[in-house]
Design a protein around this motif. Structure first.
Motif, PDB file in Angstrom:
ATOM      1  N   LYS A 124      75.010  63.315  23.137  1.00  0.00           N
ATOM      2  CA  LYS A 124      74.063  63.175  22.018  1.00  0.00           C
ATOM      3  C   LYS A 124      74.577  63.834  20.739  1.00  0.00           C
ATOM      4  CE  LYS A 124      69.687  62.548  24.380  1.00  0.00           C
ATOM      5  NZ  LYS A 124      68.577  63.331  24.956  1.00  0.00           N
ATOM      6  N   ILE A 125      75.646  64.633  20.867  1.00  0.00           N
ATOM      7  CA  ILE A 125      76.163  65.321  19.676  1.00  0.00           C
ATOM      8  C   ILE A 125      77.017  64.355  18.867  1.00  0.00           C
ATOM      9  CG2 ILE A 125      77.544  67.255  18.824  1.00  0.00           C
ATOM     10  CD1 ILE A 125      76.954  68.708  21.471  1.00  0.00           C
ATOM     11  N   LYS A 126      76.601  64.107  17.646  1.00  0.00           N
ATOM     12  CA  LYS A 126      77.367  63.180  16.801  1.00  0.00           C
ATOM     13  C   LYS A 126      78.100  63.906  15.677  1.00  0.00           C
ATOM     14  CE  LYS A 126      75.820  59.294  18.742  1.00  0.00           C
ATOM     15  NZ  LYS A 126      76.240  59.553  20.137  1.00  0.00           N
ATOM     16  N   CYS A 128      78.999  67.804  13.688  1.00  0.00           N
ATOM     17  CA  CYS A 128      79.006  69.267  13.761  1.00  0.00           C
ATOM     18  C   CYS A 128      79.504  69.852  12.445  1.00  0.00           C
ATOM     19  CB  CYS A 128      79.941  69.743  14.869  1.00  0.00           C
ATOM     20  SG  CYS A 128      79.439  69.196  16.520  1.00  0.00           S
ATOM     21  N   HIS A 149      73.662  68.267  10.043  1.00  0.00           N
ATOM     22  CA  HIS A 149      74.512  68.109  11.224  1.00  0.00           C
ATOM     23  C   HIS A 149      73.746  68.471  12.501  1.00  0.00           C
ATOM     24  CE1 HIS A 149      77.455  68.239   7.957  1.00  0.00           C
ATOM     25  NE2 HIS A 149      78.345  67.704   8.780  1.00  0.00           N
ATOM     26  N   ASP A 150      74.139  67.850  13.625  1.00  0.00           N
ATOM     27  CA  ASP A 150      73.472  68.132  14.902  1.00  0.00           C
ATOM     28  C   ASP A 150      73.697  69.574  15.349  1.00  0.00           C
ATOM     29  OD1 ASP A 150      72.699  65.472  15.004  1.00  0.00           O
ATOM     30  OD2 ASP A 150      74.508  64.862  16.107  1.00  0.00           O
ATOM     31  N   THR A 172      72.985  76.799  15.223  1.00  0.00           N
ATOM     32  CA  THR A 172      72.975  76.476  16.647  1.00  0.00           C
ATOM     33  C   THR A 172      73.738  77.536  17.420  1.00  0.00           C
ATOM     34  OG1 THR A 172      73.278  74.203  15.864  1.00  0.00           O
ATOM     35  CG2 THR A 172      73.290  74.555  18.259  1.00  0.00           C
ATOM     36  N   CYS A 280      82.453  67.596  19.848  1.00  0.00           N
ATOM     37  CA  CYS A 280      81.981  66.837  18.680  1.00  0.00           C
ATOM     38  C   CYS A 280      82.962  65.733  18.311  1.00  0.00           C
ATOM     39  CB  CYS A 280      81.889  67.735  17.450  1.00  0.00           C
ATOM     40  SG  CYS A 280      80.985  69.244  17.714  1.00  0.00           S
TER      41      CYS A 280
END
Ligand code: C5P
Length: 351
Positions: A124-126, A128, A149-150, A172, A280
């Motif tokens: 799900k990380i697109k 960073c 950013h995610d 994060t 990422c």
């Protein structure tokens, strides 16, 4: 209260206090990437920065080898062949320690490591972002870009409160060095800034030391406060970075650079990049390669003037930044005027 406290990368070892900048970056600022004059200014600024990097790398190469680093690059392996620098970065395998890693699987201490993986649902990380703590973030207005950013990585005690316009407010993960974990001024076990975020704490140990040696030979005793923190917050995601993987990263950097680099561990910024990139598709590293906002200011959150924070010399920082620039896929305007270096995770087939 940790806001504004001073921490140059490693004050203990800082050999070049108060080093002044030799260029005036303001002269190279521009705002329209399609204007020829802007392209020229950017190109000249880039060449000035590259020459400062190269000059910084020549300094202090004969400094004492306090970590007992022994390494000779196998140049022949790479001679004449194209080998992407981003592959070297990934091959270092920078990672956090897990419960199953010996000797921790047999030590009570290892039970403190979180069971959870560093990142869940990697697919799900697109996007960073990594936010360097550079003084030249001041006035960048990149806050909302960063927050889009995610995943957002920050370092040490770098604050967001009061600096949202320039650095954003989302965090994060924080990569923290062993000074920040141990020194009372940072209050690692209690300060809000270290709570409700993932923590990756690092200390280099000795180059050839075993993980068992590390428990008694860390630069700063990272273990006591880590233990207190994990006991205080058993649901936290706080990890220790595998020190062997930090030295593999140093080897990758030395292999890329070929000329002898400082035999000290890479900066938190470079460790963070190597830790995050495998998770990422790409990383936007903010103000790591200095933009034309560059001043001699060390951090965006303090008044300390010291251009060694940006160009080295205790860490092999200039070499790190030259390697980051080699991995960059953005255009010169984006890097040197906007302060955004975009580094893509290489395709496995390439490496
Ligand atoms: O100083 P500190 O280590 O907390 O900063 C976090 C990271 O940001 C550094 O390890 C370095 O990679 C980067 N940095 C930089 N230029 C500065 C200050 C920090 O590239 N002037």
């Amino acid at each position: 209260a940790i806001n504004g406290t001073k921490l140059s990368p490693h004050p203990r070892f800082d050999l070049s206090k108060n080093r002044k900048l030799t260029i005036d970056p303001k002269m190279y600022r521009c705002f329209n990437k399609y204007q020829v004059s802007c392209q020229n200014k950017t190109a000249i600024f880039k060449s000035r920065i590259l020459s400062i990097f190269r000059k910084s790398m020549r300094e202090y190469v004969n400094a004492t080898n306090i970590y007992n680093v022994e390494f000779s690059t196998m140049l022949s392996n790479f001679d004449g062949k194209y080998y992407p620098s981003s592959c070297l970065l990934l091959e270092a395998g920078v990672r956090v320690l897990r419960r199953k890693d010996p000797p921790f699987n047999k030590l009570g201490f290892g039970k403190l490591f979180p069971k959870k993986k560093l990142f869940k649902e990697i697919k799900k990380i697109k996007t960073c972002a990594i936010v360097s703590s550079a003084g030249s973030l001041s006035g960048s207005n990149l806050g909302s870009f960063i927050d889009s950013h995610d995943i957002v990585m920050r370092f040490n005690h770098a604050p967001t409160k009061g600096y949202e316009d320039d650095v954003g407010s989302k965090t994060t993960i924080r990569v923290v060095n062993s000074q920040v974990v141990t020194k009372s001024e940072f209050n690692f076990t209690k300060a809000k800034i270290f709570q409700n975020v993932t923590i990756a704490a690092w200390d280099p140990g000795k180059y050839n030391g075993t993980l068992k040696d590390w428990l008694t030979s860390a630069d700063f005793d990272i273990f006591t406060n880590y233990k207190i923190y994990r006991q205080h917050y058993p649901h936290s995601k706080a990890y220790l970075v595998d020190p062997h993987s930090i030295w593999r990263l140093w080897q990758g950097l030395q292999t890329f650079t070929q000329k002898s680099i400082r035999k000290n561990p890479p900066s938190s910024g470079f460790i963070g990049l190597a830790l995050l990139l495998p998770h990422c598709p790409y990383v936007d590293f903010i103000e790591y390669i200095p933009s034309t906002r560059l001043t001699g200011k060390c951090h965006y959150y303090s008044k300390e003037m010291n251009s060694a924070c940006t160009f080295g010399v205790w860490h092999p920082l200039a070499a790190e930044k030259l390697m980051a620039l080699d991995m960059n896929t953005g255009d010169e305007y984006t890097v040197f005027q906007q302060g955004i270096t975009r580094i893509r995770r290489p395709d496995k087939l390439l490496c």
